[in-house]
Design a protein around this motif. Structure first.
Motif, short mmCIF file in Angstrom:
data_model
loop_
_atom_site.label_atom_id
_atom_site.label_comp_id
_atom_site.label_asym_id
_atom_site.label_seq_id
_atom_site.Cartn_x
_atom_site.Cartn_y
_atom_site.Cartn_z
N ALA A 1 57.57 19.45 -7.97
CA ALA A 1 57.31 19.21 -9.39
C ALA A 1 58.62 19.11 -10.15
O ALA A 1 59.57 19.85 -9.87
CB ALA A 1 56.46 20.35 -9.96
N CYS A 2 58.69 18.20 -11.11
CA CYS A 2 59.89 18.04 -11.94
C CYS A 2 60.17 19.36 -12.67
O CYS A 2 59.29 19.91 -13.32
CB CYS A 2 59.67 16.92 -12.94
SG CYS A 2 60.94 16.82 -14.20
N PRO A 3 61.40 19.89 -12.55
CA PRO A 3 61.70 21.17 -13.20
C PRO A 3 61.72 21.09 -14.73
O PRO A 3 61.74 22.12 -15.39
CB PRO A 3 63.09 21.54 -12.66
CG PRO A 3 63.67 20.28 -12.13
CD PRO A 3 62.53 19.38 -11.77
N SER A 4 61.67 19.87 -15.27
CA SER A 4 61.70 19.73 -16.72
C SER A 4 60.32 19.46 -17.30
O SER A 4 59.88 20.14 -18.22
CB SER A 4 62.68 18.62 -17.13
OG SER A 4 62.79 18.55 -18.53
N CYS A 5 59.59 18.47 -16.75
CA CYS A 5 58.30 18.13 -17.35
C CYS A 5 57.11 18.57 -16.49
O CYS A 5 55.97 18.51 -16.94
CB CYS A 5 58.22 16.63 -17.64
SG CYS A 5 57.93 15.60 -16.21
N GLY A 6 57.37 18.98 -15.23
CA GLY A 6 56.31 19.49 -14.38
C GLY A 6 55.53 18.43 -13.63
O GLY A 6 54.66 18.74 -12.83
N PHE B 1 63.65 11.82 -8.14
CA PHE B 1 63.61 11.19 -9.47
C PHE B 1 62.20 11.31 -10.03
O PHE B 1 61.23 10.92 -9.36
CB PHE B 1 64.01 9.72 -9.36
CG PHE B 1 63.96 8.96 -10.67
CD1 PHE B 1 65.09 8.86 -11.47
CD2 PHE B 1 62.79 8.34 -11.08
CE1 PHE B 1 65.04 8.17 -12.67
CE2 PHE B 1 62.73 7.64 -12.28
CZ PHE B 1 63.87 7.55 -13.07
N CYS B 2 62.09 11.85 -11.23
CA CYS B 2 60.78 12.06 -11.84
C CYS B 2 60.27 10.77 -12.49
O CYS B 2 60.93 10.22 -13.37
CB CYS B 2 60.85 13.17 -12.89
SG CYS B 2 59.32 13.34 -13.83
N GLY B 3 59.10 10.33 -12.04
CA GLY B 3 58.53 9.09 -12.57
C GLY B 3 57.95 9.23 -13.96
O GLY B 3 57.54 8.25 -14.57
N SER B 4 57.95 10.46 -14.49
CA SER B 4 57.39 10.66 -15.82
C SER B 4 58.47 10.78 -16.89
O SER B 4 58.41 10.11 -17.92
CB SER B 4 56.51 11.92 -15.81
OG SER B 4 55.96 12.14 -17.08
N CYS B 5 59.48 11.66 -16.65
CA CYS B 5 60.51 11.85 -17.69
C CYS B 5 61.87 11.27 -17.29
O CYS B 5 62.78 11.24 -18.09
CB CYS B 5 60.64 13.33 -18.05
SG CYS B 5 61.60 14.32 -16.89
N SER B 6 62.03 10.85 -16.03
CA SER B 6 63.25 10.23 -15.48
C SER B 6 64.36 11.23 -15.18
O SER B 6 65.51 10.82 -15.01
CB SER B 6 63.77 9.09 -16.37
OG SER B 6 64.57 9.57 -17.44
ZN ZN Z 1 60.00 15.04 -15.36
#
Ligand code: ZN
Length: 395
Positions: A7-12, A52-57
């Motif tokens: 999971a993205c550590p920033s947006c989850g 690479f997070c596909g939601s927040c980049s």
């Molecule tokens: Zn993210």
């Protein structure tokens, strides 16, 4: 068996893509002072597996292990010995004093190192500047400049007009908690991080470093700021495009992220993929260049910070580089973690008489050229920078 979805550590968000080169091994502390060449070659290494997070980049190292790092005395990453960096820091301090009205207020810096930037703020008119840094014992320097250990009185920061963290956010594995803590002061906020867009564009694999858990792009930093209930006042590239500078104030924006954000993220995803696809070619390019340069005479690398350490650790044949040069006196006489290259002062270069100087950061090209001229040396200056496709062109 449960499958672990990172999971993205920033947006989850759990829709991430993986960097094509897979795992890369680097010293866990690229700025640790090593006083012995053999010991420098034996420093602990850690793995980087970029996602690479596909939601927040956001880009982050999925293999990062926080317990392997400890910012103790001996961790040295000050850039303030460079005139170019000092000019940048002075201009930033003036901008912060003006933007957040610091002539009548308190600024609090988290991760202040030895307080170089607190001094800049006070010099630019800030009434009071306080800093925290885990690698420092509590010290007091002068009347209007107080530095405290992070365990010291946090109540001293009440009423702060500005809380700032320069090159700290990328070191923490839980960026949401970190920025939430900053925002809980209710003060204005300034964050500065390396800019992922620059690394992707330049193909600059030497900007990878184990200590950095995250690599923020503008959309990722904007999304995190909104998440903690702050409003972006200004978000721009700085320091020749290598950094992102965020000025934020309390207060939410009610506009949703929208299609512009989605377009930016999609473009960054393509750049992330291109950066990964070019990695092997770029490394091979510099390896071949080192062989060619060494045939002409001694090669030295200017810059023994994290860029220099990563470059020398990842490029095969970097033992052809005779030595490193660094303007930071604390690094001189030490050795590069992972490779054991000796670090010289600029004045010592005359003893090597380099035919080529690899410039690890193009922002310092002019000041390096000036120092070499004053020393009567005329080596070829080669900035280590790769515009898109430069490796292919030069190959
Ligand atoms: Zn993210």
């Amino acid at each position: 068996m449960a499958v672990h979805v990172p999971a993205c550590p920033s947006c989850g968000c759990t829709s991430s893509r993986t960097w094509a080169p897979g795992s890369v091994s680097l010293p866990v502390a690229s700025n640790m002072l090593c006083f012995d060449a053999a010991a420098a070659r034996q420093v602990p290494r850690g793995e980087l597996v970029l996602l690479f997070c596909g939601s927040c980049s956001l880009t982050w190292n999925g293999a990062f292990e926080e317990e392997r790092l400890d910012y103790v005395p001996g961790y040295e990453n000050s850039l303030h010995h460079s005139p170019a960096f000092s000019r940048y820091a002075a201009a930033l301090a003036r901008a912060l004093v003006a933007t957040f009205d610091l002539e009548r207020g308190l600024a609090v810096e988290v991760g202040c190192g030895r307080g170089d930037f607190l001094r800049e703020l006070v010099g630019a008119g800030c009434a009071r500047a306080v800093g925290f840094d885990p690698s420092l014992p509590g010290i007091r320097i002068e009347d209007r400049l107080e530095l405290y250990d992070r365990r010291a009185g946090v109540t001293d920061i009440e009423g702060a007009r500005l809380v700032l963290a320069r090159h700290v956010l990328e070191h923490v594995s839980d960026p949401v908690t970190f920025v939430t803590t900053l925002s809980s002061t209710g003060a204005g906020m300034y964050l500065e991080v390396p800019r992922a867009e620059y690394m992707f564009d330049a193909g600059s694999f030497w900007d990878l470093v184990y200590e950095h858990v995250t690599y923020f792009s503008a959309p990722a930093l904007r999304a995190l700021t909104r998440k903690v209930g702050y409003r972006v006042r200004e978000l721009r590239p700085s320091f020749g495009g290598q950094f992102l500078s965020l000025f934020a104030v309390p207060g939410t924006t009610h506009r949703p992220a929208g299609p512009r954000h989605a377009g930016e993220v999609a473009r960054l995803a393509a750049q992330f993929d291109a950066f990964g696809a070019a990695f092997a070619t770029t490394v091979a390019h510099w390896s071949a260049q080192l062989t060619r340069m060494a045939e002409a005479g001694p090669v030295v690398a200017w810059g023994a910070g994290s860029k220099g350490a990563t470059f020398l650790n990842l490029v095969p044949g970097s033992d052809l580089v005779a030595a490193c040069v660094d303007v930071n006196p604390l690094k001189q006489g030490c050795y590069v973690p992972g490779t054991g290259h000796a670090i010289f002062a600029p004045a010592e270069l005359a003893s090597i008489k380099p035919s080529t100087v690899l410039v690890m950061n193009p922002n310092y090209l002019d000041e390096i050229a000036a120092v070499l001229r004053q020393s009567g040396l005329t080596p070829r200056l080669v900035p280590v920078l790769d515009g898109p496709g430069q490796a292919a062109l030069a190959g």
